[in-house]
Design an enzyme around this catalytic site. Structure first.
Site, PDB file in Angstrom:
ATOM      1  N   ARG A 283      59.570  41.703  41.666  1.00 23.54           N
ATOM      2  CA  ARG A 283      59.127  41.481  40.255  1.00 23.54           C
ATOM      3  C   ARG A 283      59.465  41.850  39.407  1.00 23.54           C
ATOM      4  O   ARG A 283      59.395  43.238  38.836  1.00 23.54           O
ATOM      5  CB  ARG A 283      58.017  41.152  40.564  1.00 23.54           C
TER       6      ARG A 283
ATOM      7  N   GLY B 289      38.028  35.103  43.672  1.00 22.16           N
ATOM      8  CA  GLY B 289      38.936  35.626  42.281  1.00 22.16           C
ATOM      9  C   GLY B 289      38.363  35.432  41.116  1.00 22.16           C
ATOM     10  O   GLY B 289      38.644  34.070  41.388  1.00 22.16           O
TER      11      GLY B 289
ATOM     12  N   ARG C 171      62.552  47.312  38.083  1.00 22.59           N
ATOM     13  CA  ARG C 171      62.131  48.218  38.388  1.00 22.59           C
ATOM     14  C   ARG C 171      62.300  48.869  39.576  1.00 22.59           C
ATOM     15  O   ARG C 171      62.516  49.947  39.939  1.00 22.59           O
ATOM     16  CB  ARG C 171      60.532  48.265  38.738  1.00 22.59           C
TER      17      ARG C 171
ATOM     18  N   LEU D  12      51.379  38.173  35.356  1.00 26.22           N
ATOM     19  CA  LEU D  12      50.455  37.516  34.367  1.00 26.22           C
ATOM     20  C   LEU D  12      51.145  36.434  34.073  1.00 26.22           C
ATOM     21  O   LEU D  12      49.515  34.947  34.603  1.00 26.22           O
ATOM     22  CB  LEU D  12      50.574  37.543  32.942  1.00 26.22           C
TER      23      LEU D  12
ATOM     24  N   GLY E 277      40.188  36.964  39.116  1.00 24.22           N
ATOM     25  CA  GLY E 277      41.560  37.007  37.894  1.00 24.22           C
ATOM     26  C   GLY E 277      41.815  36.261  37.128  1.00 24.22           C
ATOM     27  O   GLY E 277      41.404  35.901  36.778  1.00 24.22           O
TER      28      GLY E 277
ATOM     29  N   GLU F 253      48.783  37.437  42.897  1.00 24.58           N
ATOM     30  CA  GLU F 253      49.360  38.334  43.460  1.00 24.58           C
ATOM     31  C   GLU F 253      49.205  37.880  44.843  1.00 24.58           C
ATOM     32  O   GLU F 253      49.791  38.151  45.857  1.00 24.58           O
ATOM     33  CB  GLU F 253      49.346  39.588  43.329  1.00 24.58           C
TER      34      GLU F 253
ATOM     35  N   HIS G 190      56.200  51.069  41.032  1.00 21.55           N
ATOM     36  CA  HIS G 190      56.357  51.002  39.699  1.00 21.55           C
ATOM     37  C   HIS G 190      57.585  52.533  38.859  1.00 21.55           C
ATOM     38  O   HIS G 190      56.949  53.223  39.132  1.00 21.55           O
ATOM     39  CB  HIS G 190      55.125  51.129  38.640  1.00 21.55           C
TER      40      HIS G 190
HETATM   41  C1  FAD Z   1      47.949  49.111  35.991  1.00 21.00           C
HETATM   42  C2  FAD Z   1      48.430  47.126  36.010  1.00 21.00           C
HETATM   43  C3  FAD Z   1      49.208  46.744  34.682  1.00 21.00           C
HETATM   44  C4  FAD Z   1      49.993  45.821  34.791  1.00 21.00           C
HETATM   45  N1  FAD Z   1      49.823  44.671  33.513  1.00 21.00           N
HETATM   46  C5  FAD Z   1      51.189  44.111  33.872  1.00 21.00           C
HETATM   47  C6  FAD Z   1      51.673  43.591  32.794  1.00 21.00           C
HETATM   48  O1  FAD Z   1      51.221  44.246  31.636  1.00 21.00           O
HETATM   49  N2  FAD Z   1      51.792  42.360  32.705  1.00 21.00           N
HETATM   50  C7  FAD Z   1      52.396  41.779  33.821  1.00 21.00           C
HETATM   51  O2  FAD Z   1      52.885  40.487  34.556  1.00 21.00           O
HETATM   52  N3  FAD Z   1      51.508  42.042  35.392  1.00 21.00           N
HETATM   53  C8  FAD Z   1      50.855  43.399  34.719  1.00 21.00           C
HETATM   54  N4  FAD Z   1      50.030  44.051  36.198  1.00 21.00           N
HETATM   55  C9  FAD Z   1      50.488  43.154  37.588  1.00 21.00           C
HETATM   56  C10 FAD Z   1      49.262  42.341  37.350  1.00 21.00           C
HETATM   57  O3  FAD Z   1      47.882  42.288  36.187  1.00 21.00           O
HETATM   58  C11 FAD Z   1      48.745  41.726  38.378  1.00 21.00           C
HETATM   59  O4  FAD Z   1      49.855  41.552  39.383  1.00 21.00           O
HETATM   60  C12 FAD Z   1      47.465  40.257  38.152  1.00 21.00           C
HETATM   61  O5  FAD Z   1      46.833  40.759  37.491  1.00 21.00           O
HETATM   62  C13 FAD Z   1      47.107  40.156  39.373  1.00 21.00           C
HETATM   63  O6  FAD Z   1      45.937  39.021  39.225  1.00 21.00           O
HETATM   64  P1  FAD Z   1      45.218  38.207  40.188  1.00 21.00           P
HETATM   65  O7  FAD Z   1      44.469  37.250  40.179  1.00 21.00           O
HETATM   66  O8  FAD Z   1      45.881  36.975  41.126  1.00 21.00           O
HETATM   67  O9  FAD Z   1      44.235  39.137  40.760  1.00 21.00           O
HETATM   68  P2  FAD Z   1      43.729  40.241  40.617  1.00 21.00           P
HETATM   69  O10 FAD Z   1      43.303  40.535  38.901  1.00 21.00           O
HETATM   70  O11 FAD Z   1      43.414  41.510  41.520  1.00 21.00           O
HETATM   71  O12 FAD Z   1      42.024  39.670  41.320  1.00 21.00           O
HETATM   72  C14 FAD Z   1      41.711  39.325  42.613  1.00 21.00           C
HETATM   73  C15 FAD Z   1      40.460  39.009  42.501  1.00 21.00           C
HETATM   74  O13 FAD Z   1      40.167  38.611  44.216  1.00 21.00           O
HETATM   75  C16 FAD Z   1      38.383  39.483  44.401  1.00 21.00           C
HETATM   76  N5  FAD Z   1      38.780  39.630  45.571  1.00 21.00           N
HETATM   77  C17 FAD Z   1      39.402  40.263  46.335  1.00 21.00           C
HETATM   78  N6  FAD Z   1      39.372  40.310  47.673  1.00 21.00           N
HETATM   79  C18 FAD Z   1      38.160  39.609  47.963  1.00 21.00           C
HETATM   80  C19 FAD Z   1      37.768  38.753  49.174  1.00 21.00           C
HETATM   81  N7  FAD Z   1      37.655  39.572  49.933  1.00 21.00           N
HETATM   82  N8  FAD Z   1      36.061  38.373  48.620  1.00 21.00           N
HETATM   83  C20 FAD Z   1      35.944  38.203  47.194  1.00 21.00           C
HETATM   84  N9  FAD Z   1      36.549  38.001  46.069  1.00 21.00           N
HETATM   85  C21 FAD Z   1      37.333  38.982  46.211  1.00 21.00           C
HETATM   86  C22 FAD Z   1      38.280  40.352  43.246  1.00 21.00           C
HETATM   87  O14 FAD Z   1      37.101  40.836  42.922  1.00 21.00           O
HETATM   88  C23 FAD Z   1      39.202  40.000  41.723  1.00 21.00           C
HETATM   89  O15 FAD Z   1      38.918  39.124  41.313  1.00 21.00           O
HETATM   90  C24 FAD Z   1      49.620  44.987  35.960  1.00 21.00           C
HETATM   91  C25 FAD Z   1      49.323  45.870  37.659  1.00 21.00           C
HETATM   92  C26 FAD Z   1      48.577  46.618  36.986  1.00 21.00           C
HETATM   93  C27 FAD Z   1      47.904  47.596  38.545  1.00 21.00           C
END
Ligand code: FAD
Length: 637
Positions: free
Chosen positions: A435, A40, A330, A441, A42, A425, A266
């Site tokens: 949450r 991942g 929310r 973030l 993100g 997440e 949401h």
């Molecule tokens: C529209 C929207 C707006 C938001 N706005 C906010 C905000 O303003 N403030 C806030 O705090 N939160 C916000 N959130 C929530 C927040 O964006 C997410 O909870 C957070 O970005 C998740 O980050 P992460 O790094 O955990 O996962 P992600 O960003 O979902 O990254 C997951 C990663 O894992 C990889 N991956 C997944 N499965 C596999 C697999 N099987 N094999 C290999 N790679 C895989 C993907 O390719 C990706 O790189 C928002 C969410 C949405 C949907």
């Protein structure tokens, strides 16, 4: 089984410092001997891989997309919380900690949440140093706005693109490490299994999504940062590739899944407008700083909004929750929107929408100010709905958006499987049953920049691991499993599209395990999910082959996992005989229809252990101990 969260002893505010001191260190010269897999890219994974590379570990970084930059985190709009108190409005680490615990309806761990509040300030400093263009006040200080569930302004933002800017920062750091050879990138790879040897996570098996090749990768530790499973509802605000597969496969290898029924709906999304829609769009919570939520007072009023006089409008959140008004958390805002629509007061063609109105804010501050704050969000809304929110109130309705459930982790963010860390997440750790906005973030970056660099070192220095390579039989076995499953999907040869089955799963979950649940509905949902899963394996249409780029196959694999996982979700919801945060069981509500917890019997984390495809999973409970805050009925009045 005793689930040891490994919470350090001592006063809450000193736990993290004490723990960091006590964790064993890896000598700088030895770090390069260790390989760490980070799945991942993100905010959680990108920041973790960059930080671990910077420390000197050899890191292998994997993602589904063609570039780490395209992770779902890029979609985050509204902002990131921190307890800087730049506004001088009474914020503090303690208040952020308290708001988060209360916002989560007292179902999160005190120690984890306090650490999150502590390091929130470091995140802002770090990101500013990276050059993230946070909004600033005229005098140069970073600007803040308010988000739900807080009475202070503590949300840092970069217009409506905060996630994008933060991800570009993490990506830049990651690419620096790629350039110096500390991190090797593996884009377009999907993790399909995790390899556990002697109880320790030692590698992963992935499918190369371009060539179809199955690859094995060994390591000393594996860090899963694979995001959330809100797409289980089919329609959600998440990126299309967001999935449960990585965490679910880890669950099947022994990692416990915690609180799977805690999902976040949401309140401010663009309402569903057609049967063939595959995605929903979020309108950031930041809009509730200035937008006023209302519906017409009498049910069935179909007049256009500008013909409804003030006296015939119901600003129900302001009325019911005078202290927090439109900025209630929310779960509360979503339930109230549903209640208004259920009473027949919903607006728009379907009646499943409420207004979010900026007329007063525009009159007060001028159009230019509103445009500066939310311009890109207004533009996005107009593009999708063909309605101009500067002139006509937006229409919004709740939608599946985020999940608080995830793999169980201890204070070190390690799952019950040694060497398997889970962050962002994908884990369950910090948000309890609901949450607060702008906290995801914060958590992802806290985990990646400030927690894992310490705790992974403690693990590597404190344990021994035999030398292994991908020739080990455990890799052969995992490869066999993945290959057979892929072939099984391709051989179904059915008539119904995977999307159609997924859409039906979404309807079941939305209806019976969505904004509100009851025991009869949950039992029914479980049966419907089982039947649908059977149909999937008999009648799904999965065209193409496994040897090249095949997005139908990718989707089929993810939906197959959703179909199994959904059952775990409804079982978890059924077991929790209380209402808390996003889990609202209709049988447990106060006279004012708020969630009614049962602290005596359910003040615990529900962690599920996989026991084989033919058996029910086993439920383990981690009691939540509150030593620093008093458990109260959550009130935002
Ligand atoms: C529209 C929207 C707006 C938001 N706005 C906010 C905000 O303003 N403030 C806030 O705090 N939160 C916000 N959130 C929530 C927040 O964006 C997410 O909870 C957070 O970005 C998740 O980050 P992460 O790094 O955990 O996962 P992600 O960003 O979902 O990254 C997951 C990663 O894992 C990889 N991956 C997944 N499965 C596999 C697999 N099987 N094999 C290999 N790679 C895989 C993907 O390719 C990706 O790189 C928002 C969410 C949405 C949907």
């Amino acid at each position: 089984m005793h689930l040891d969260a490994k919470i350090p002893s001592g006063p809450l505010a000193e736990k993290w410092d004490k723990h960091r001191f006590e964790l064993k260190l890896v000598n700088p010269a030895n770090k390069r001997k260790y390989t760490i897999i980070v799945v991942g890219t993100g905010l959680a994974g990108g920041s973790a891989a960059a930080s671990l590379g910077e420390l000197g570990y050899y890191v292998k970084s994997f993602c589904i997309q063609d570039s780490p930059r395209r992770a779902h985190s890029i979609a985050a709009q509204g902002g990131i919380n921190a307890a800087k108190n730049y506004q001088n409005d009474g914020d503090s680490i303690w208040r952020l900690f308290y708001d988060t615990i209360k916002g989560g309806d007292f179902r999160a761990r005190e120690a984890n949440v306090h650490r999150l509040a502590q390091v929130s300030n470091n995140i802002i400093d770090h990101c500013v140093a990276q050059g993230i263009p946070f909004a600033r006040e005229y005098g140069g200080l970073l600007a803040n706005r308010s988000f739900g569930g807080a009475q202070v302004s503590r949300t840092f933002y970069a217009r409506g693109q905060t996630g994008q800017q933060l991800l570009l920062g993490a990506y830049s750091s990651l690419m620096r490490q790629v350039a110096v050879g500390q991190v090797k990138m593996f884009p377009r790879r999907e993790m399909l299994d995790i390899v556990v040897i002697n109880g320790q996570a030692r590698g992963i098996v992935v499918r190369n999504l371009i060539t179809g090749e199955i690859e094995s990768h060994a390591a000393d530790a594996v860090v899963l940062c694979t995001g959330g499973y809100a797409n289980v509802f089919y329609l959600s605000t998440n990126a299309m590739a967001s999935n449960v597969s990585a965490t679910f496969r880890a669950y099947k290898k022994g990692a416990f899944f915690a609180n799977p029924c805690y999902t976040q709906i949401h309140p401010t999304c663009i309402p569903v407008h057609g049967t063939y829609q595959s995605k929903l769009t979020l309108m950031s919570e930041s809009l509730r700083n200035d937008g006023r939520v209302w519906v017409p007072k009498p049910p069935g009023d179909k007049r256009p909004p500008n013909q409804i006089p003030e006296s015939e409008r119901d600003y129900y959140l302001e009325e019911k929750y005078p202290s927090f008004g439109n900025l209630v958390p929310r779960d509360v805002a979503s339930r109230n929107a549903k209640a208004q629509c259920d009473m027949g007061k919903g607006v728009g063609e379907t009646g499943f929408a409420v207004y979010l109105d900026f007329a007063d804010a525009i009159q007060r501050d001028g159009k230019e100010v509103i445009q500066q704050k939310y311009g890109n969000l207004f533009q996005m809304y107009e593009k999708i709905t063909a309605s101009n929110p500067y002139e006509t109130p937006m229409m919004i309705y709740p939608a599946s958006h985020y999940v608080m459930g995830g793999l169980w982790v201890d204070y070190n963010l390690m799952s019950n499987l040694d060497g398997l860390f889970v962050m962002g997440e994908a884990n369950f750790s910090d948000h309890g049953a609901n949450r607060l906005g702008a906290s995801a973030l914060m958590q992802g970056l806290a985990d990646g920049y400030f927690v894992i660099p310490y705790t992974v070192g403690g693990y590597l220095a404190g344990t021994s691991r035999p030398e292994i390579t991908t020739d080990h039989p455990a890799f052969t076995e995992a490869t066999r499993y993945v290959t057979e499953r892929t072939q099984k999907l391709l051989s179904i040869n059915g008539k119904r599209t995977v999307d159609d089955i997924h859409r039906q799963l979404g309807h079941i979950l939305w209806g019976y395990c969505g904004m509100s649940r009851n025991d009869d509905g949950l039992l029914k949902a479980r049966k419907l999910i089982q039947e649908l899963r059977e149909e999937f394996w008999e009648n799904a249409m999965v065209p193409g082959s496994s040897e090249d780029f095949n997005q139908s196959l990718e989707r089929a694999g993810r939906v197959a996992d959703f179909l199994e996982f959904a059952e775990l979700m409804v079982m978890d919801a059924f077991e929790r005989k209380e209402s808390c945060g996003g889990h609202f069981n209709e049988a447990y509500q106060t006279e004012e229809h708020e969630a009614m917890r049962d602290d005596e019997n359910f003040c615990h984390v529900a962690a599920w252990e996989y026991k084989g495809d033919d058996n029910d999973p086993e439920l383990h409970k981690e009691p939540l101990v509150f030593e620093n805050v008093e458990l109260t009925q959550r009130s935002y009045k």
